[in-house]
Design an enzyme around this catalytic site. Structure first.
Site, mmCIF file in Angstrom:
data_model
loop_
_atom_site.group_PDB
_atom_site.id
_atom_site.type_symbol
_atom_site.label_atom_id
_atom_site.label_comp_id
_atom_site.label_asym_id
_atom_site.label_seq_id
_atom_site.Cartn_x
_atom_site.Cartn_y
_atom_site.Cartn_z
ATOM 1 N N GLY A 54 73.515 27.041 -40.075
ATOM 2 C CA GLY A 54 74.457 27.257 -41.310
ATOM 3 C C GLY A 54 74.445 25.748 -41.809
ATOM 4 O O GLY A 54 74.844 25.629 -42.977
ATOM 5 N N GLU A 109 79.533 19.628 -39.225
ATOM 6 C CA GLU A 109 79.871 21.311 -39.426
ATOM 7 C C GLU A 109 80.055 21.708 -40.675
ATOM 8 O O GLU A 109 80.630 21.106 -41.372
ATOM 9 C CB GLU A 109 80.961 21.481 -38.424
ATOM 10 C CG GLU A 109 80.694 21.768 -37.029
ATOM 11 C CD GLU A 109 79.984 23.040 -36.728
ATOM 12 O OE1 GLU A 109 79.311 23.900 -37.433
ATOM 13 O OE2 GLU A 109 80.361 23.589 -35.606
ATOM 14 N N ASP A 110 79.392 22.953 -40.816
ATOM 15 C CA ASP A 110 79.512 23.853 -41.859
ATOM 16 C C ASP A 110 80.956 24.254 -42.033
ATOM 17 O O ASP A 110 81.686 24.150 -42.935
ATOM 18 C CB ASP A 110 78.594 24.827 -42.121
ATOM 19 C CG ASP A 110 78.378 25.688 -40.927
ATOM 20 O OD1 ASP A 110 79.042 25.619 -39.990
ATOM 21 O OD2 ASP A 110 77.511 26.502 -40.981
ATOM 22 N N ASP A 113 86.156 27.254 -37.251
ATOM 23 C CA ASP A 113 86.652 28.606 -37.309
ATOM 24 C C ASP A 113 87.673 28.238 -36.011
ATOM 25 O O ASP A 113 88.726 27.690 -36.036
ATOM 26 C CB ASP A 113 85.785 29.571 -37.043
ATOM 27 C CG ASP A 113 86.434 30.971 -37.069
ATOM 28 O OD1 ASP A 113 87.479 31.258 -37.591
ATOM 29 O OD2 ASP A 113 85.735 31.892 -36.763
ATOM 30 N N LYS A 141 88.902 26.721 -41.119
ATOM 31 C CA LYS A 141 90.064 28.021 -41.244
ATOM 32 C C LYS A 141 91.211 27.468 -40.104
ATOM 33 O O LYS A 141 90.883 27.993 -38.979
ATOM 34 C CB LYS A 141 89.240 28.991 -40.811
ATOM 35 C CG LYS A 141 88.195 29.512 -41.720
ATOM 36 C CD LYS A 141 87.469 30.953 -41.015
ATOM 37 C CE LYS A 141 86.466 31.520 -41.991
ATOM 38 N NZ LYS A 141 85.881 32.554 -41.227
ATOM 39 N N VAL A 163 83.332 34.191 -44.925
ATOM 40 C CA VAL A 163 83.054 33.620 -46.422
ATOM 41 C C VAL A 163 81.434 33.571 -46.252
ATOM 42 O O VAL A 163 81.037 33.155 -45.065
ATOM 43 C CB VAL A 163 83.495 32.253 -46.817
ATOM 44 C CG1 VAL A 163 85.231 32.634 -47.226
ATOM 45 C CG2 VAL A 163 83.561 31.337 -45.373
ATOM 46 N N ASP A 169 76.193 32.308 -43.625
ATOM 47 C CA ASP A 169 75.640 33.881 -43.823
ATOM 48 C C ASP A 169 76.290 34.948 -43.592
ATOM 49 O O ASP A 169 77.389 34.757 -42.577
ATOM 50 C CB ASP A 169 74.166 33.883 -42.893
ATOM 51 C CG ASP A 169 74.797 33.882 -41.336
ATOM 52 O OD1 ASP A 169 75.430 33.228 -40.925
ATOM 53 O OD2 ASP A 169 74.357 34.991 -40.802
ATOM 54 N N ARG A 175 72.743 32.652 -47.580
ATOM 55 C CA ARG A 175 72.959 31.524 -47.362
ATOM 56 C C ARG A 175 72.531 30.500 -48.571
ATOM 57 O O ARG A 175 72.789 29.281 -48.927
ATOM 58 C CB ARG A 175 71.904 30.850 -46.248
ATOM 59 C CG ARG A 175 72.310 31.539 -44.843
ATOM 60 C CD ARG A 175 71.586 30.824 -43.768
ATOM 61 N NE ARG A 175 71.333 31.609 -42.652
ATOM 62 C CZ ARG A 175 72.101 31.195 -41.626
ATOM 63 N NH1 ARG A 175 73.130 30.303 -41.844
ATOM 64 N NH2 ARG A 175 72.071 31.811 -40.174
HETATM 65 P P1 IMP Z 1 84.062 28.528 -33.866
HETATM 66 O O1 IMP Z 1 83.409 28.288 -32.617
HETATM 67 O O2 IMP Z 1 84.760 29.730 -34.054
HETATM 68 O O3 IMP Z 1 84.833 27.419 -34.621
HETATM 69 O O4 IMP Z 1 82.601 29.067 -34.789
HETATM 70 C C1 IMP Z 1 81.987 28.385 -35.891
HETATM 71 C C2 IMP Z 1 81.092 28.746 -36.222
HETATM 72 O O5 IMP Z 1 80.961 30.146 -36.835
HETATM 73 C C3 IMP Z 1 80.534 28.379 -37.488
HETATM 74 O O6 IMP Z 1 79.363 27.218 -37.145
HETATM 75 C C4 IMP Z 1 79.574 29.368 -38.283
HETATM 76 O O7 IMP Z 1 78.292 29.563 -37.754
HETATM 77 C C5 IMP Z 1 80.084 30.505 -37.819
HETATM 78 N N1 IMP Z 1 81.444 30.998 -38.798
HETATM 79 C C6 IMP Z 1 82.776 30.899 -38.624
HETATM 80 N N2 IMP Z 1 83.245 31.498 -39.717
HETATM 81 C C7 IMP Z 1 82.395 31.841 -40.686
HETATM 82 C C8 IMP Z 1 82.387 32.447 -41.855
HETATM 83 O O8 IMP Z 1 83.325 32.715 -42.499
HETATM 84 N N3 IMP Z 1 80.957 32.754 -42.575
HETATM 85 C C9 IMP Z 1 79.895 32.498 -41.840
HETATM 86 N N4 IMP Z 1 79.987 32.005 -40.627
HETATM 87 C C10 IMP Z 1 80.997 31.575 -40.003
#
Ligand code: IMP
Length: 202
Positions: A54, A109-110, A113, A141, A163, A169, A175
């Protein structure tokens, strides 16, 4: 609502519910992040580390917004299952090519979450002895966060919604949209809940 952003992407229009951030808004923020990094790391040649896939869109733009010498490397992870992914259990499927020992590393990081993936990877990188390790995340987020991780550089806080666009994606699509958007509920097929969809894909 910024429907005009969609005009150049008619094939996607039926799937897009709302444009949250235009390409111009994202570009302005990425430029500002690049400037901040250029000032903070002047004379230090930082190494930007991105997690595939991403981040590739954001990292390409951020790298060009940085006006000092800097290097780039990538890491790639896969989760064992959707459940283990939610617990932050991931395995490396592509390691860095460069050594980060003694380097000034900026982990890019993109979107952050829950923060579980980021936490796992930061601990992994920290163990390799970088001189410094900071995080630059374009999207955040905060409501979903399970682990508090300081984001030294941050683009935008977002609501707790899936999103897409600007590298992000849903099932590997969207993307290539240059803006950030919410999808129409009809896109989420197979009984998947919007909030659980689209976590890190492999
Ligand atoms: P975390 O470990 O929950 O912080 O996950 C982060 C990863 O989840 C990001 O690098 C994305 O690949 C994916 N991700 C989280 N939210 C979204 C979203 O809204 N759209 C697309 N990918 C997401």
């Amino acid at each position: 609502m910024q429907r005009e952003s969609l005009e150049a992407y008619p094939a996607f229009a039926p799937a897009i519910r709302e444009v949250l951030l235009s390409a111009e808004e994202i570009e302005a923020r990425v430029q500002a992040l690049g400037q901040a990094i250029s000032q903070d790391y002047a004379g230090r040649n930082p190494l930007l580390v991105g997690v595939l896939r991403g981040v590739f869109v954001f990292l390409a733009d951020l790298y060009r917004a940085i006006t000092i010498p800097a290097e780039v490397d990538f890491i790639s992870v896969a989760s064992y299952s959707a459940e283990s992914r939610d617990r932050g259990v991931v395995r490396l499927i592509k390691d860095l090519d460069l050594s980060i020992m003694g380097r000034d590393v900026i982990f890019v990081e993109d979107i952050v979450d829950t923060g579980l993936t980021l936490n796992f990877l930061l601990r992994n990188l920290q163990a390799r002895g970088p001189a410094s390790l900071e995080v630059c995340a374009l999207f955040n987020k905060p409501k979903r966060r399970l682990i508090d991780i300081p984001l030294k550089y941050k683009g935008f806080d977002l609501p707790d919604r899936l999103v897409v666009g600007y590298g992000l994606d849903y099932r590997e699509r969207y993307r290539n949209l240059p803006f950030l958007a919410l999808l129409e509920p009809s896109v989420f097929l197979g009984g998947e809940k919007e909030n659980n969809a689209g976590r890190r894909t492999e």
